[in-house]
Scaffold this active site. Structure first.
Site, PDB file in Angstrom:
ATOM      1  CE  LYS A  83      -0.516  48.970   1.329  1.00  0.00           C
ATOM      2  NZ  LYS A  83      -1.532  49.613   0.457  1.00  0.00           N
ATOM      3  CB  THR A  84      -5.237  45.198   5.314  1.00  0.00           C
ATOM      4  OG1 THR A  84      -4.628  46.480   5.332  1.00  0.00           O
ATOM      5  CG2 THR A  84      -5.591  44.769   6.719  1.00  0.00           C
ATOM      6  CG  ASP A 128      -1.668  49.698   7.537  1.00  0.00           C
ATOM      7  OD1 ASP A 128      -0.984  49.646   6.501  1.00  0.00           O
ATOM      8  OD2 ASP A 128      -2.827  50.152   7.558  1.00  0.00           O
ATOM      9  CB  THR A 177       1.161  54.363   1.296  1.00  0.00           C
ATOM     10  OG1 THR A 177       1.539  55.106   2.468  1.00  0.00           O
ATOM     11  CG2 THR A 177      -0.128  53.634   1.570  1.00  0.00           C
ATOM     12  NE  ARG A 236      -9.999  50.962   2.039  1.00  0.00           N
ATOM     13  CZ  ARG A 236      -8.717  51.101   2.301  1.00  0.00           C
ATOM     14  NH1 ARG A 236      -8.071  52.141   1.868  1.00  0.00           N
ATOM     15  NH2 ARG A 236      -8.095  50.200   3.016  1.00  0.00           N
TER      16      ARG A 236
HETATM   17  P1  ADP Z   1      -4.841  48.276   1.885  1.00  0.00           P
HETATM   18  O1  ADP Z   1      -4.431  47.515   3.100  1.00  0.00           O
HETATM   19  O2  ADP Z   1      -3.908  48.066   0.718  1.00  0.00           O
HETATM   20  O3  ADP Z   1      -5.093  49.733   2.152  1.00  0.00           O
HETATM   21  P2  ADP Z   1      -7.273  46.689   2.073  1.00  0.00           P
HETATM   22  O4  ADP Z   1      -6.690  45.332   2.180  1.00  0.00           O
HETATM   23  O5  ADP Z   1      -7.768  47.305   3.340  1.00  0.00           O
HETATM   24  O6  ADP Z   1      -6.246  47.684   1.351  1.00  0.00           O
HETATM   25  O7  ADP Z   1      -8.435  46.593   0.964  1.00  0.00           O
HETATM   26  C1  ADP Z   1      -9.599  47.382   0.993  1.00  0.00           C
HETATM   27  C2  ADP Z   1     -10.835  46.531   0.759  1.00  0.00           C
HETATM   28  O8  ADP Z   1     -10.840  46.061  -0.585  1.00  0.00           O
HETATM   29  C3  ADP Z   1     -10.879  45.262   1.611  1.00  0.00           C
HETATM   30  O9  ADP Z   1     -11.709  45.438   2.712  1.00  0.00           O
HETATM   31  C4  ADP Z   1     -11.426  44.175   0.707  1.00  0.00           C
HETATM   32  O10 ADP Z   1     -12.807  44.020   0.887  1.00  0.00           O
HETATM   33  C5  ADP Z   1     -11.191  44.690  -0.666  1.00  0.00           C
HETATM   34  N1  ADP Z   1     -10.115  43.981  -1.399  1.00  0.00           N
HETATM   35  C6  ADP Z   1      -8.850  44.430  -1.493  1.00  0.00           C
HETATM   36  N2  ADP Z   1      -8.115  43.636  -2.277  1.00  0.00           N
HETATM   37  C7  ADP Z   1      -8.926  42.655  -2.701  1.00  0.00           C
HETATM   38  C8  ADP Z   1      -8.743  41.536  -3.561  1.00  0.00           C
HETATM   39  N3  ADP Z   1      -7.562  41.308  -4.155  1.00  0.00           N
HETATM   40  N4  ADP Z   1      -9.786  40.722  -3.788  1.00  0.00           N
HETATM   41  C9  ADP Z   1     -10.966  40.980  -3.224  1.00  0.00           C
HETATM   42  N5  ADP Z   1     -11.204  42.031  -2.407  1.00  0.00           N
HETATM   43  C10 ADP Z   1     -10.209  42.872  -2.137  1.00  0.00           C
END
Ligand code: ADP
Length: 350
Positions: A83-84, A128, A177, A236
């Site tokens: 998401k981030t 977030d 979430t 992640r």
């Molecule tokens: P969330 O915000 O949903 O908790 P993040 O965006 O922080 O998840 O994702 C965690 C890590 O996974 C990021 O630092 C990134 O390196 C990797 N990542 C997440 N989604 C992707 C994607 N679609 N393609 C490539 N890398 C990704």
């Protein structure tokens, strides 16, 4: 669970206005939580989430053609699914600024105000854990989202008055979430909502092959698939396991590309099992089995027994166990399934 470091574009450029909300600037690049070196830098580099990405491509192109800011976006789904990451790609595609904060750190409207006034045209403000915004901040954000305006209350009693301030047209990207915890008025103010799903093994394997190159190592295809299978459907986790395997291979002087056998040894050492269960998952299941005779048990009670915050269990542990069919959520609480007994090789008691 305030996990993201709050970093704003302005801070990077040393332009923090006086009165900006407290922010942590320490940014550990070797911390897997902040693996910025592994984050995709454009939409085309984002692996998986095809449905979400396609919709965003359309929204982006339409907004760019009109010369408008993007409509506010809500990203829903378990942690670690990107998401981030996707929110961070948007300003790169729009050639605009990015700010990041999170619900629990915005305790009062005054904490949010600097972000709103600093938001430049078409910029992205990523919030977030938006389901954890306090009600007063939520009220304050409505006019900002609807009319790009804030109403600031000045003075008290007879001297009280409200000052209107106009903001630049910008975009809020909220991530949650727990979409069920969002109030209806807040949810309705998001023009676009996108649900993030767990990734397929082949998508994670592609991501791992690419990220291995970014980390200046390489994996055989079998090794990438082995890591993907044990990554619980999240990039992640895939990235974290990749970093560990790289370190392990380096110290053991394993040949490059890293083989499936070396990967299996590396994962055995940190007790990640064949389907990706970790110590915490096993502890959750055995607690449910031994303390609560398989359930049903409430999440609070399980949390107390494990000495672990129920929120963490709900966010980090349960989504994968549910998806795996190892637990069920019933109105009376969590119950362990026959599949979990079988996986843990424990004979059911009844
Ligand atoms: P969330 O915000 O949903 O908790 P993040 O965006 O922080 O998840 O994702 C965690 C890590 O996974 C990021 O630092 C990134 O390196 C990797 N990542 C997440 N989604 C992707 C994607 N679609 N393609 C490539 N890398 C990704």
């Amino acid at each position: 669970m305030a996990r993201k470091t709050v970093v704003t574009g302005a801070e990077h450029q040393g332009q923090i206005p006086p009165g900006a909300p407290p922010t942590k600037t320490a940014f550990a690049f070797d911390d897997p939580e902040h693996d910025d070196d592994l984050r995709p830098s454009s939409l085309s580099e984002v692996v998986g989430q095809r449905k979400v990405v396609e919709r965003i491509q359309i929204i982006l192109e339409a907004a760019q053609n009109r010369g408008d800011a993007l409509g506010h976006l809500l990203f829903e789904g378990p942690p670690g699914l990107g998401k981030t990451t996707l929110a961070m790609v948007l300003p790169k595609e729009m050639n605009s600024d990015f700010q990041i904060t999170s619900g629990p750190t915005l305790r009062a409207p005054k904490d949010l105000l600097p972000y709103l006034t600093r938001a430049s045209e078409k910029s992205i403000l990523f919030i977030d854990e938006i389901h954890r915004l306090p009600p007063a901040v939520e009220e304050f954000i409505y006019p900002a989202m609807e009319d790009f305006r804030v109403d600031i209350a000045l003075g008290e009693g007879l001297n009280a008055r409200t000052v209107n301030m106009t903001l630049k047209p910008f975009t809020i990207v909220g991530a949650t979430t727990r979409s069920g915890m969002l109030t209806a008025p807040l949810r309705d103010r998001f023009v676009n909502r996108a649900h993030f799903d767990f990734y397929e093994h082949d998508e994670l394997a592609t991501l791992l092959m690419r990220n291995a190159r970014k980390l200046k190592t390489s994996l055989t295809e079998e090794a990438a698939l082995e890591l993907a299978i044990r990554s619980r459907g999240t990039p992640r986790k895939a990235n974290n396991l990749l970093r560990w395997t790289r370190d392990f291979a380096q110290v053991r002087n394993a040949p490059n590309p890293i083989s499936e056998a070396v990967t299996k040894d590396a994962l055995a050492m940190i007790e990640v099992d064949a389907i990706g269960l970790e110590e915490m998952d096993r502890r959750y299941l055995t607690t449910l089995i031994t303390v609560f005779t398989g359930g049903p048990a409430g999440i609070q009670a399980i949390g107390h027994s494990m000495n672990c915050p129920p929120d963490t269990l709900e966010d980090e542990v349960e989504p994968f166990l549910l998806r795996q069919g190892f637990i069920q959520r019933t109105p009376r609480g969590r119950m362990v399934t026959a599949a979990a007994w079988e996986h843990l090789k424990i004979e059911p008691l009844m």
